[in-house]
Design a protein around this motif. Structure first.
Motif, PDB file in Angstrom:
ATOM      1  N   GLY A 131       0.818  -1.200   0.000  1.00 37.46           N
ATOM      2  CA  GLY A 131       0.000   0.000   0.000  1.00 37.46           C
ATOM      3  C   GLY A 131       0.858   1.258   0.000  1.00 37.46           C
ATOM      4  O   GLY A 131       1.956   1.270   0.533  1.00 37.46           O
ATOM      5  N   LYS A 155       1.279   4.966   1.322  1.00 36.07           N
ATOM      6  CA  LYS A 155       0.817   5.727   2.480  1.00 36.07           C
ATOM      7  C   LYS A 155       1.669   6.972   2.650  1.00 36.07           C
ATOM      8  O   LYS A 155       2.880   6.931   2.448  1.00 36.07           O
ATOM      9  CB  LYS A 155       0.908   4.850   3.725  1.00 36.07           C
ATOM     10  N   TRP A 198       5.668   3.284  -0.227  1.00 37.03           N
ATOM     11  CA  TRP A 198       5.006   1.991  -0.294  1.00 37.03           C
ATOM     12  C   TRP A 198       5.410   1.174   0.926  1.00 37.03           C
ATOM     13  O   TRP A 198       6.529   1.307   1.438  1.00 37.03           O
ATOM     14  CB  TRP A 198       5.388   1.269  -1.572  1.00 37.03           C
ATOM     15  N   PRO A 222       1.098  -3.658   4.518  1.00 37.28           N
ATOM     16  CA  PRO A 222       0.147  -3.184   5.523  1.00 37.28           C
ATOM     17  C   PRO A 222       0.493  -3.711   6.912  1.00 37.28           C
ATOM     18  O   PRO A 222       0.900  -4.863   7.067  1.00 37.28           O
ATOM     19  CB  PRO A 222      -1.188  -3.769   5.052  1.00 37.28           C
ATOM     20  N   VAL A 241      -6.737  -2.499   5.779  1.00 33.41           N
ATOM     21  CA  VAL A 241      -7.196  -2.927   4.448  1.00 33.41           C
ATOM     22  C   VAL A 241      -8.515  -3.697   4.474  1.00 33.41           C
ATOM     23  O   VAL A 241      -8.948  -4.227   3.457  1.00 33.41           O
ATOM     24  CB  VAL A 241      -6.100  -3.721   3.688  1.00 33.41           C
ATOM     25  N   ALA A 298      -8.499   0.118   0.307  1.00 35.92           N
ATOM     26  CA  ALA A 298      -7.528   1.150   0.709  1.00 35.92           C
ATOM     27  C   ALA A 298      -8.172   2.055   1.753  1.00 35.92           C
ATOM     28  O   ALA A 298      -8.602   3.160   1.464  1.00 35.92           O
ATOM     29  CB  ALA A 298      -7.078   1.944  -0.512  1.00 35.92           C
ATOM     30  N   HIS A 340      -4.567   3.733   3.127  1.00 34.17           N
ATOM     31  CA  HIS A 340      -3.577   3.961   2.074  1.00 34.17           C
ATOM     32  C   HIS A 340      -4.244   4.719   0.927  1.00 34.17           C
ATOM     33  O   HIS A 340      -5.445   4.577   0.714  1.00 34.17           O
ATOM     34  CB  HIS A 340      -3.028   2.630   1.544  1.00 34.17           C
ATOM     35  N   LEU A 361      -3.623   0.678  -3.185  1.00 34.11           N
ATOM     36  CA  LEU A 361      -3.146  -0.678  -2.921  1.00 34.11           C
ATOM     37  C   LEU A 361      -2.794  -1.317  -4.256  1.00 34.11           C
ATOM     38  O   LEU A 361      -3.387  -0.991  -5.278  1.00 34.11           O
ATOM     39  CB  LEU A 361      -4.224  -1.526  -2.237  1.00 34.11           C
TER      40      LEU A 361
END
Length: 122
Positions: A19, A21, A31, A34, A56, A90, A93, A96
């Protein structure tokens, strides 16, 4: 004392869930796998189950243990092999993706996530 963190490593047909973020400490999007901080008196397995539910929106169908624990000056990050059956969302994030290790290795990632990819997935 290091901050204990978990990351869920979910694989599907040779691709891994990551993900994108926003990292406010570095003012950049990075990246990551998760995951998040382990709460007081929480096991690694329970932490990764909770974090994937929160980040997620999926339930872990199988927890296959810790692949590796890597650390830096501030964090100890436990990368956990997990299986999921639902489609991830997501929630925390901006994006994804399911990507192959070679493509993941070319992305801007948190340092420990990048080290994990280079050391264990390539």
């Amino acid at each position: 004392m290091k901050i204990e963190v978990v990351a869920g490593v979910s694989q599907r047909a040779g691709s891994y869930l990551i993900g994108l973020k926003y990292n406010c400490n570095e003012a950049v999007e990075l990246w990551e796998f998760p995951g998040g901080k382990i709460e007081t008196d929480e096991s690694i397995e329970n932490a990764v189950r909770r974090e994937l539910r929160e980040e997620v929106g999926v339930e872990i169908t199988e927890f296959n243990g810790v692949i590796a624990s890597l650390e830096n000056d501030r964090h100890r990050l436990h990368f956990c092999a997990v299986e999921i059956s639902q489609t991830p969302l997501a929630k925390e994030h901006s994006e994804l993706a399911w990507l192959e290790p070679q493509r993941i290795a070319a992305l801007s990632m948190h340092a420990l996530d990048s080290l994990f990819v280079r050391s264990f997935l390539l």
